[in-house]
Scaffold this motif. Structure first.
Motif, mmCIF file in Angstrom:
data_model
loop_
_atom_site.group_PDB
_atom_site.id
_atom_site.type_symbol
_atom_site.label_atom_id
_atom_site.label_comp_id
_atom_site.label_asym_id
_atom_site.label_seq_id
_atom_site.Cartn_x
_atom_site.Cartn_y
_atom_site.Cartn_z
ATOM 1 N N PRO A 98 0.907 101.190 45.242
ATOM 2 C CA PRO A 98 1.981 101.430 44.270
ATOM 3 C C PRO A 98 2.458 100.193 43.534
ATOM 4 N N HIS A 99 2.303 99.013 44.132
ATOM 5 C CA HIS A 99 2.835 97.786 43.512
ATOM 6 C C HIS A 99 1.838 97.136 42.560
ATOM 7 N N THR A 101 -0.853 97.524 39.141
ATOM 8 C CA THR A 101 -1.146 98.330 37.959
ATOM 9 C C THR A 101 -2.434 99.110 38.189
ATOM 10 N N ASN A 105 -5.518 98.023 40.586
ATOM 11 C CA ASN A 105 -6.019 98.908 41.632
ATOM 12 C C ASN A 105 -7.530 99.070 41.541
ATOM 13 N N ASP A 135 -0.107 100.513 33.347
ATOM 14 C CA ASP A 135 0.834 101.439 33.973
ATOM 15 C C ASP A 135 0.785 101.276 35.493
ATOM 16 N N PHE A 136 1.843 101.737 36.159
ATOM 17 C CA PHE A 136 1.896 101.720 37.617
ATOM 18 C C PHE A 136 1.714 103.138 38.159
ATOM 19 N N PRO A 137 1.260 103.279 39.396
ATOM 20 C CA PRO A 137 1.020 104.608 39.953
ATOM 21 C C PRO A 137 2.212 105.556 39.853
ATOM 22 N N ARG A 138 3.440 105.038 39.923
ATOM 23 C CA ARG A 138 4.622 105.910 39.856
ATOM 24 C C ARG A 138 4.736 106.627 38.516
ATOM 25 N N GLN A 139 4.022 106.144 37.515
ATOM 26 C CA GLN A 139 4.074 106.751 36.182
ATOM 27 C C GLN A 139 3.024 107.848 36.001
ATOM 28 N N SER A 141 0.675 111.384 37.152
ATOM 29 C CA SER A 141 0.672 112.666 37.842
ATOM 30 C C SER A 141 -0.325 112.607 38.998
ATOM 31 N N LEU A 145 -3.598 110.154 39.372
ATOM 32 C CA LEU A 145 -3.810 109.297 40.535
ATOM 33 C C LEU A 145 -5.188 109.541 41.143
#
Length: 226
Positions: A98-99, A101, A105, A135-139, A141, A145
């Motif tokens: 998650p931390h 981009t 990743n 973008d980061f994983p929290r952004q 769907s 992912l």
């Protein structure tokens, strides 16, 4: 790499702590360039089999060989190096960090294997995430992912690709595009691939479909040799 057996399962058995046996004397050989789908009822041991092949668990009996090397012959460091360089994993839980981009990743296998990083952006584009590199994983769907996880599994051109329900969060059109990408990568790189799935449409993209039962792996009709 010469076109020899990439994966050999020799008499694999596995019983859980509660005494339930899920795999018994299972043997199978998968050659470089081959792509198979494994289907079967829930609880029959499909995910267990992938975990054993990945070296995340050990069989009670039997041996697993990858490129002529028995997994049991490796110490922890050697096993880690083998997985890092030669395996590509696509698991249902994604395991996207998650931390980092999306680009970071997907770049991880390249960094760990001291390979050029430019292919990371290429693979994000291939799974339909061009322009989302920072973008980061929290952004994302669940389906997005899953595509990041697939790009990361393929980016370093692994010898053995293991995928557990890799299209479970994707719409049918995207799923077909991703499955064709996986197939193309397997064929282009002389890898071997195993997909575990409940989807007939997903299984149909493989060269062969195998049904896992208590009797072992049995061939089914319906695979693709395109």
């Amino acid at each position: 790499m010469k076109n020899t057996a990439t994966l050999e399962l020799r008499g694999i058995s596995k019983t859980y702590g509660n005494g339930r046996q899920v795999l018994s004397d299972l043997s199978y050989t998968l050659a470089a360039g081959e792509y198979v789908a494994i289907m079967g009822d829930s609880g029959v041991g499909k995910s267990t089999l992938l975990n054993l092949i990945a070296g995340l668990d050990a069989p009670d009996t039997g041996e697993i060989w990858v490129d002529g090397i028995a997994l049991s012959a490796n110490d922890d460091d050697a096993a880690t190096r083998l997985r890092r360089r030669h395996f590509g994993f696509i698991f249902q839980a994604f395991h996207v960090l998650p931390h980092l981009t999306l680009l970071q990743n997907v770049s991880l296998p390249l960094l760990l294997n001291h390979l050029p990083l430019d292919r990371a952006e290429t693979m994000l584009t291939a799974v339909g995430l061009k322009g989302r590199e920072q973008d980061f994983p929290r952004q994302l769907s669940g389906g997005e992912l899953q595509r990041v996880a697939i790009a990361r599994a393929l980016v370093h051109r692994p010898r053995l690709i293991l995928a557990d329900e890799p299209t479970g969060n994707l719409d049918p059109d995207t799923a077909q595009e991703i499955l064709q990408l996986m197939r193309a990568e397997i064929k282009a790189n002389g890898a071997a691939g195993i997909i575990v799935t409940h989807s007939q449409a997903a299984a149909a993209t493989a060269d062969r479909i195998l049904l896992l039962t208590k009797a072992g792996l049995q061939p089914l009709e319906g695979g693709s040799n395109a």
